[in-house]
Design a protein around this motif. Structure first.
Motif, mmCIF file in Angstrom:
data_model
loop_
_atom_site.group_PDB
_atom_site.id
_atom_site.type_symbol
_atom_site.label_atom_id
_atom_site.label_comp_id
_atom_site.label_asym_id
_atom_site.label_seq_id
_atom_site.Cartn_x
_atom_site.Cartn_y
_atom_site.Cartn_z
ATOM 1 N N PRO A 95 -4.230 84.565 16.993
ATOM 2 C CA PRO A 95 -4.601 84.525 15.570
ATOM 3 C C PRO A 95 -3.483 84.005 14.664
ATOM 4 O O PRO A 95 -3.739 83.540 13.568
ATOM 5 C CB PRO A 95 -4.895 85.987 15.224
ATOM 6 C CG PRO A 95 -5.074 86.674 16.524
ATOM 7 C CD PRO A 95 -4.327 85.908 17.550
ATOM 8 N N ASP A 96 -2.250 84.082 15.132
ATOM 9 C CA ASP A 96 -1.116 83.635 14.326
ATOM 10 C C ASP A 96 -0.737 82.204 14.702
ATOM 11 O O ASP A 96 0.431 81.889 14.931
ATOM 12 C CB ASP A 96 0.066 84.584 14.539
ATOM 13 C CG ASP A 96 1.148 84.387 13.496
ATOM 14 O OD1 ASP A 96 0.829 83.839 12.420
ATOM 15 O OD2 ASP A 96 2.302 84.752 13.767
ATOM 16 N N ALA A 97 -1.727 81.341 14.758
ATOM 17 C CA ALA A 97 -1.503 79.970 15.207
ATOM 18 C C ALA A 97 -0.865 79.107 14.125
ATOM 19 O O ALA A 97 -0.655 77.917 14.336
ATOM 20 C CB ALA A 97 -2.811 79.348 15.663
ATOM 21 N N THR A 98 -0.552 79.686 12.974
ATOM 22 C CA THR A 98 0.115 78.896 11.936
ATOM 23 C C THR A 98 1.514 78.487 12.378
ATOM 24 O O THR A 98 2.085 77.557 11.817
ATOM 25 C CB THR A 98 0.202 79.701 10.627
ATOM 26 O OG1 THR A 98 0.870 80.936 10.889
ATOM 27 C CG2 THR A 98 -1.179 79.975 10.070
ATOM 28 N N LYS A 99 2.061 79.163 13.373
ATOM 29 C CA LYS A 99 3.370 78.787 13.905
ATOM 30 C C LYS A 99 3.316 77.450 14.625
ATOM 31 O O LYS A 99 4.350 76.852 14.901
ATOM 32 C CB LYS A 99 3.880 79.860 14.865
ATOM 33 C CG LYS A 99 4.144 81.186 14.196
ATOM 34 C CD LYS A 99 4.603 82.211 15.204
ATOM 35 C CE LYS A 99 4.837 83.557 14.534
ATOM 36 N NZ LYS A 99 5.237 84.573 15.522
ATOM 37 N N CYS A 100 2.127 76.990 14.935
ATOM 38 C CA CYS A 100 1.947 75.737 15.678
ATOM 39 C C CYS A 100 1.727 74.548 14.749
ATOM 40 O O CYS A 100 1.406 73.460 15.219
ATOM 41 C CB CYS A 100 0.765 75.872 16.629
ATOM 42 S SG CYS A 100 0.864 77.282 17.736
ATOM 43 N N ALA A 101 1.881 74.745 13.455
ATOM 44 C CA ALA A 101 1.595 73.673 12.501
ATOM 45 C C ALA A 101 2.495 72.466 12.714
ATOM 46 O O ALA A 101 2.051 71.317 12.593
ATOM 47 C CB ALA A 101 1.732 74.189 11.074
ATOM 48 N N SER A 102 3.771 72.684 13.043
ATOM 49 C CA SER A 102 4.667 71.543 13.245
ATOM 50 C C SER A 102 4.251 70.726 14.471
ATOM 51 O O SER A 102 4.348 69.492 14.467
ATOM 52 C CB SER A 102 6.111 72.025 13.392
ATOM 53 O OG SER A 102 6.242 72.815 14.546
ATOM 54 N N LEU A 103 3.777 71.410 15.514
ATOM 55 C CA LEU A 103 3.276 70.692 16.692
ATOM 56 C C LEU A 103 2.045 69.862 16.338
ATOM 57 O O LEU A 103 1.887 68.734 16.818
ATOM 58 C CB LEU A 103 2.940 71.668 17.812
ATOM 59 C CG LEU A 103 4.118 72.270 18.559
ATOM 60 C CD1 LEU A 103 3.634 73.338 19.524
ATOM 61 C CD2 LEU A 103 4.872 71.204 19.298
ATOM 62 N N GLU A 105 1.288 68.606 13.366
ATOM 63 C CA GLU A 105 1.689 67.461 12.549
ATOM 64 C C GLU A 105 2.312 66.364 13.420
ATOM 65 O O GLU A 105 2.045 65.173 13.210
ATOM 66 C CB GLU A 105 2.676 67.903 11.470
ATOM 67 C CG GLU A 105 2.049 68.776 10.405
ATOM 68 C CD GLU A 105 3.078 69.386 9.470
ATOM 69 O OE1 GLU A 105 4.275 69.037 9.597
ATOM 70 O OE2 GLU A 105 2.683 70.197 8.638
ATOM 71 N N THR A 106 3.112 66.765 14.382
ATOM 72 C CA THR A 106 3.715 65.791 15.295
ATOM 73 C C THR A 106 2.636 65.076 16.099
ATOM 74 O O THR A 106 2.665 63.845 16.255
ATOM 75 C CB THR A 106 4.700 66.489 16.244
ATOM 76 O OG1 THR A 106 5.676 67.181 15.479
ATOM 77 C CG2 THR A 106 5.380 65.485 17.162
ATOM 78 N N TYR A 107 1.668 65.846 16.596
ATOM 79 C CA TYR A 107 0.570 65.248 17.361
ATOM 80 C C TYR A 107 -0.240 64.292 16.486
ATOM 81 O O TYR A 107 -0.582 63.181 16.920
ATOM 82 C CB TYR A 107 -0.333 66.339 17.932
ATOM 83 C CG TYR A 107 -1.646 65.811 18.428
ATOM 84 C CD1 TYR A 107 -1.715 65.041 19.583
ATOM 85 C CD2 TYR A 107 -2.826 66.038 17.725
ATOM 86 C CE1 TYR A 107 -2.914 64.530 20.028
ATOM 87 C CE2 TYR A 107 -4.031 65.532 18.162
ATOM 88 C CZ TYR A 107 -4.073 64.774 19.311
ATOM 89 O OH TYR A 107 -5.251 64.271 19.743
ATOM 90 N N GLU A 108 -0.562 64.713 15.272
ATOM 91 C CA GLU A 108 -1.365 63.867 14.379
ATOM 92 C C GLU A 108 -0.641 62.558 14.049
ATOM 93 O O GLU A 108 -1.259 61.499 14.022
ATOM 94 C CB GLU A 108 -1.700 64.627 13.086
ATOM 95 C CG GLU A 108 -2.829 65.615 13.243
ATOM 96 C CD GLU A 108 -4.150 64.929 13.510
ATOM 97 O OE1 GLU A 108 -4.473 63.946 12.808
ATOM 98 O OE2 GLU A 108 -4.861 65.363 14.420
ATOM 99 N N GLN A 109 0.670 62.634 13.791
ATOM 100 C CA GLN A 109 1.436 61.424 13.489
ATOM 101 C C GLN A 109 1.469 60.499 14.704
ATOM 102 O O GLN A 109 1.294 59.287 14.574
ATOM 103 C CB GLN A 109 2.856 61.789 13.046
ATOM 104 C CG GLN A 109 3.693 60.606 12.654
ATOM 105 C CD GLN A 109 3.160 59.891 11.437
ATOM 106 O OE1 GLN A 109 2.681 60.505 10.508
ATOM 107 N NE2 GLN A 109 3.225 58.571 11.452
ATOM 108 N N ALA A 110 1.683 61.070 15.888
ATOM 109 C CA ALA A 110 1.717 60.250 17.100
ATOM 110 C C ALA A 110 0.349 59.636 17.380
ATOM 111 O O ALA A 110 0.248 58.468 17.790
ATOM 112 C CB ALA A 110 2.179 61.086 18.289
ATOM 113 N N ALA A 111 -0.720 60.404 17.154
ATOM 114 C CA ALA A 111 -2.071 59.872 17.374
ATOM 115 C C ALA A 111 -2.387 58.760 16.376
ATOM 116 O O ALA A 111 -3.013 57.755 16.732
ATOM 117 C CB ALA A 111 -3.095 60.994 17.277
#
Length: 158
Positions: A95-103, A105-111
């Protein structure tokens, strides 16, 4: 018990008689004369891109196409790894997946970068197709601004 130990000694002696010369040969002859290669990191030399090739040089164009396919495969694997890391982070954090926001953003930029280069080219695209796509995108950006912002009439040439 003594018979059992004698049998085990015989089996071990037989194994040593068979395996001993083979092991000696490998350790004393083969290993010292063998070069150690990192097979999992094969390095290809960079070849000229398709815009650096002459139009009547099919070998250069073929090499550029193979370099393009290698680059596409590497970039696709990077996207896959980033997506997998994000999914693992979401599963781990729950439920605390907000810690994964940087991952994310990195994935979205790479995609986005992957799609900018390889998207809409089709399954059998060549380096020439990607080069033309890049050229058309640069012309569009010169006339109308960055792709995705719409056609800005103030930037249009008369």
């Amino acid at each position: 018990m003594a018979d059992h130990s004698a049998f085990l000694k015989f089996v071990h002696a037989l194994g040593a008689a068979i395996d001993g010369p083979v092991t000696w040969w490998k350790e004393q002859v083969v290993d010292p004369h063998q070069k150690n290669y990192n097979w999992y990191h094969r390095k290809y030399r960079r070849v000229p891109t398709v815009d650096q090739c002459y139009t009547d040089d099919p070998v250069c164009i073929f090499e550029a196409d193979m370099q393009f396919l290698r680059d596409k495969n590497v970039d696709s694997e990077i996207i896959s790894i980033l997506r997998g890391r994000y999914e693992q982070c979401v599963v781990y954090e729950g439920p605390d997946a907000t810690k994964c926001a940087s991952l994310w953003e990195t994935y979205e930029q790479a995609a986005a970068n992957w799609f900018c280069k390889y998207g809409d080219l089709g399954a059998h695209a060549k380096s020439y197709d990607a080069f033309m796509k890049q050229k058309h995108r640069l012309i569009w950006e010169r006339r109308y601004g960055p792709v995705g912002t719409g056609m800005n009439p103030s930037n249009q040439e008369a």
